[in-house]
Design an enzyme around this catalytic site. Structure first.
Site, PDB file in Angstrom:
ATOM      1  N   TRP B 322     -24.382  -6.261  -8.303  1.00  0.00           N
ATOM      2  CA  TRP B 322     -24.176  -6.126  -6.858  1.00  0.00           C
ATOM      3  C   TRP B 322     -22.751  -5.626  -6.573  1.00  0.00           C
ATOM      4  O   TRP B 322     -22.545  -4.826  -5.666  1.00  0.00           O
ATOM      5  CB  TRP B 322     -24.419  -7.472  -6.167  1.00  0.00           C
ATOM      6  CG  TRP B 322     -24.055  -7.460  -4.716  1.00  0.00           C
ATOM      7  CD1 TRP B 322     -24.828  -7.027  -3.676  1.00  0.00           C
ATOM      8  CD2 TRP B 322     -22.809  -7.878  -4.139  1.00  0.00           C
ATOM      9  NE1 TRP B 322     -24.140  -7.156  -2.501  1.00  0.00           N
ATOM     10  CE2 TRP B 322     -22.900  -7.671  -2.755  1.00  0.00           C
ATOM     11  CE3 TRP B 322     -21.635  -8.406  -4.663  1.00  0.00           C
ATOM     12  CZ2 TRP B 322     -21.864  -7.976  -1.884  1.00  0.00           C
ATOM     13  CZ3 TRP B 322     -20.596  -8.707  -3.799  1.00  0.00           C
ATOM     14  CH2 TRP B 322     -20.718  -8.494  -2.426  1.00  0.00           C
ATOM     15  N   HIS B 323     -21.792  -6.079  -7.370  1.00  0.00           N
ATOM     16  CA  HIS B 323     -20.415  -5.632  -7.158  1.00  0.00           C
ATOM     17  C   HIS B 323     -20.289  -4.139  -7.444  1.00  0.00           C
ATOM     18  O   HIS B 323     -19.705  -3.397  -6.664  1.00  0.00           O
ATOM     19  CB  HIS B 323     -19.449  -6.412  -8.061  1.00  0.00           C
ATOM     20  CG  HIS B 323     -19.175  -7.801  -7.583  1.00  0.00           C
ATOM     21  ND1 HIS B 323     -20.034  -8.849  -7.815  1.00  0.00           N
ATOM     22  CD2 HIS B 323     -18.137  -8.329  -6.883  1.00  0.00           C
ATOM     23  CE1 HIS B 323     -19.521  -9.954  -7.269  1.00  0.00           C
ATOM     24  NE2 HIS B 323     -18.380  -9.657  -6.706  1.00  0.00           N
ATOM     25  N   GLU B 324     -20.821  -3.729  -8.581  1.00  0.00           N
ATOM     26  CA  GLU B 324     -20.729  -2.315  -8.963  1.00  0.00           C
ATOM     27  C   GLU B 324     -21.691  -2.102 -10.139  1.00  0.00           C
ATOM     28  O   GLU B 324     -21.735  -2.936 -11.042  1.00  0.00           O
ATOM     29  CB  GLU B 324     -19.297  -1.993  -9.388  1.00  0.00           C
ATOM     30  CG  GLU B 324     -18.982  -0.530  -9.586  1.00  0.00           C
ATOM     31  CD  GLU B 324     -18.826   0.243  -8.277  1.00  0.00           C
ATOM     32  OE1 GLU B 324     -18.174  -0.257  -7.352  1.00  0.00           O
ATOM     33  OE2 GLU B 324     -19.374   1.361  -8.209  1.00  0.00           O
TER      34      GLU B 324
END
Lengths: 84, 507
Positions: B322-324
């Site tokens: 989700w972050h990257e």
């Protein structure tokens, strides 16, 4: 129903929290108070399915539906499907 | 120059418009008028980051509103899956796809739609609406209310990831902030600004030309000693915390000042005694989202301990992704998944065998958790997995601990911030404990201090309450003075830290 409540309360105290001396009744908040974590909640869900002889649908249950023993049984009565 | 001035004037005009609409919302009597004014304020605020971004947000709002309406009309797993797939497709397209498409085709205008700020956050908000609708929660937002939920200024850039069930009743109530709301809101905003502009930025860029976390990680490819790596890991952990928790304080405070209550996002995470406790205190709105909509549904699909652990591990990988969508974040998520599983397995072994060999106590367990979480930050911050692995290798090479190659001011700043944060975090608890102990003296006849004159205790308890409730007012200035004096003593007198953007607005 009260027998089932008692069975569940004893299970939570003895097997989940490992603290038989803790004060717990059917209206004690468990998740919102931080007494039990998500992994313990999974154990309780499985026990709930066994006690109520139902199958609870994935994706329909949230921790807030399981916050007290009373709510757990209400959720099972509303959403549980009889086991085959 | 003219262009820059025009851009600044234009941006200020948009902000001014936003303020006017918020003021209009505060005085509006009819619910619809208030919601329209708030929505216009939120859209104007969001458009200051780019009109193209606003177009993507509005598009996503329209699509999700109709997906939710269709799902409410007939609740079926197929309709939910269509909603999930659509949102993931939109997230991947606008976060990653549009940029590469624009680069390949050489279309500059298209690049304005790439990576809309906060897309990872408001996509989760949209998905939670669909999941809750599938769960047949009593949610009946109008189109206006749903657009406001998606664009709500305090949450749109970087959370806290809110639920419609929490915001909808607030959207329908008149905005009547009390003096206490404004005062508490202002306190949170000031605290957030201090955490971000003073602590996080000094840690990131270092004091003056000395270099901070950013420079340290750039040097890491050339090789660092074990102690340097620990300082970088801890320094970055505090930088990220002060940046993101500071941001959360600012938006929660700003929302409170106009009468809205948002969920808390942090609760003294670095004092967590276990990795599981850490995830109930760090980025709470994300970890609760993952627990409710990924872990719980997945874990209920099958029975068996191994499946629970698989679900836990997978959920943490989703947190990383989700972050990257990059290997460092996948490894960081998986690392935390493994920590959580190992912690649980350890608990099970302890229970089933009554093994009592390794007992760390709460403090020892807390230090261990902090160290493990800090190691995880190396993967979060490093540009490549190989660099993070090489830094971990330095941690294991004890003879490298004598090599100190970072600026002396960086060690001083990191230690000051860590010590200051621990003091600020535990001071309230210590004051509470003293208060409880003294209060017991009033009712317990055999209490060791029960014989002392009561007025002393009343005054002392009042003083404790006063300082406990306002510890950021007396503790923060002390910390600032320590930091500033320390910083000036170590580097150039005229040097100031550079400004950096809020880190979580980049995800």
């Amino acid at each position: 129903m009260s027998d089932q409540f008692e069975q569940m309360i004893q299970y939570i105290k003895r097997d989940v929290m490992r603290r038989p001396d803790v004060q717990l009744d059917e209206a004690t908040p468990l998740v919102s108070s931080g007494l039990i974590d998500s992994l313990a909640l999974v154990d309780i869900l499985m026990k709930l399915e066994d006690v109520t002889r139902t199958r609870l649908p994935a994706g329909k249950i949230q921790p807030k539906d399981m916050d007290t023993v009373q709510l757990m049984f209400a959720t099972a009565a509303k959403l549980g499907k009889p086991r085959k | 120059m003219t262009h820059a001035l025009f851009a600044l004037t234009s941006e200020l005009t948009w902000y001014a418009g936003g303020v006017v609409f918020v003021a209009a919302a505060l005085v509006a009597r009819r619910t619809t008028h208030r919601q329209i004014a708030l929505l216009l304020a939120c859209w104007l605020f969001y458009a200051t980051w780019g009109v193209g971004f606003l177009a993507v947000l509005v598009f996503s709002s329209i699509v999700n509103y109709f997906l939710g309406t269709a799902l409410r009309r007939r609740v079926t797993p197929a309709r939910l899956w269509i909603g999930i797939a659509t949102n993931i497709a939109l997230l991947v397209l606008f976060k990653y796809g549009v940029k590469s498409l624009a680069d390949d085709a050489g279309i500059g205008a298209m690049a304005r739609l790439a990576r809309p700020i906060g897309i990872s956050f408001w996509t989760l908000q949209a998905l939670s609406y669909l999941f809750d609708t599938y769960r047949e929660e009593d949610l009946d937002p109008s189109f206006l209310e749903f657009c406001l939920y998606m664009a709500f200024a305090p949450t749109v850039l970087a959370g806290p990831i809110s639920r419609l069930s929490s915001l909808l009743p607030q959207f329908r109530q008149p905005l009547r902030p009390t003096t206490a709301d404004v005062s508490e809101g202002a306190r949170r905003v000031l605290l957030g600004l201090f955490m971000k502009l003073v602590v996080a930025d000094v840690l990131a860029t270092g004091w003056g030309r000395a270099g901070g976390v950013n420079a340290g990680f750039e040097r890491a490819s050339a090789g660092l000693g074990g102690l340097d790596v620990w300082f970088l890991a801890v320094g970055f952990g505090f930088q990220l915390f002060c940046d993101f928790a500071g941001y959360s304080h600012i938006v929660i405070g700003a929302a409170r000042a106009i009468g809205f209550r948002l969920e808390e996002n942090f609760d003294r995470p670095y004092l967590s005694p276990t990795p599981a406790a850490f995830w109930t205190r760090w980025h709470i709105s994300l970890s609760e989202w993952i627990r409710d909509y990924v872990f719980m549904p997945m874990t209920m699909l099958r029975r068996g301990r191994w499946w629970v652990y698989t679900s836990l591990l997978s959920s943490m990988v989703v947190v990383g992704l989700w972050h990257e969508a990059g290997p460092t974040f996948v490894v960081w998520g998986a690392y935390h998944g493994v920590l959580l599983v190992l912690h649980r397995v350890g608990q099970q072994v302890n229970r089933s065998t009554s093994y009592r060999g390794l007992r760390l106590g709460n403090a020892g367990s807390g230090v261990m958790t902090f160290a493990l979480v800090s190691v995880g930050w190396l993967f979060f911050r490093s540009p490549t997995v190989s660099q993070a692995v090489s830094m971990c290798r330095s941690l294991m090479t004890f003879r490298s601990y004598g090599e100190l190659s970072l600026p002396f001011s960086f060690y001083a700043v990191t230690l000051t911030v860590a010590a200051g944060w621990v003091m600020a975090s535990i001071s309230g608890r210590c004051l509470e404990l003293v208060r409880t102990y003294w209060q017991a003296a009033e009712t317990d006849p055999v209490h060791p201090v029960a014989l002392a004159p009561t007025p002393v205790y009343v005054t002392a308890i009042d003083a404790l309450d006063y300082f406990a409730a306002r510890r950021w007012w007396w503790l923060a200035p002390i910390l600032i003075v320590i930091g500033v004096v320390g910083g000036f003593a170590l580097t150039d007198l005229g040097a100031t830290p550079a400004r950096t953007p809020f880190m979580y607005t980049l995800f």
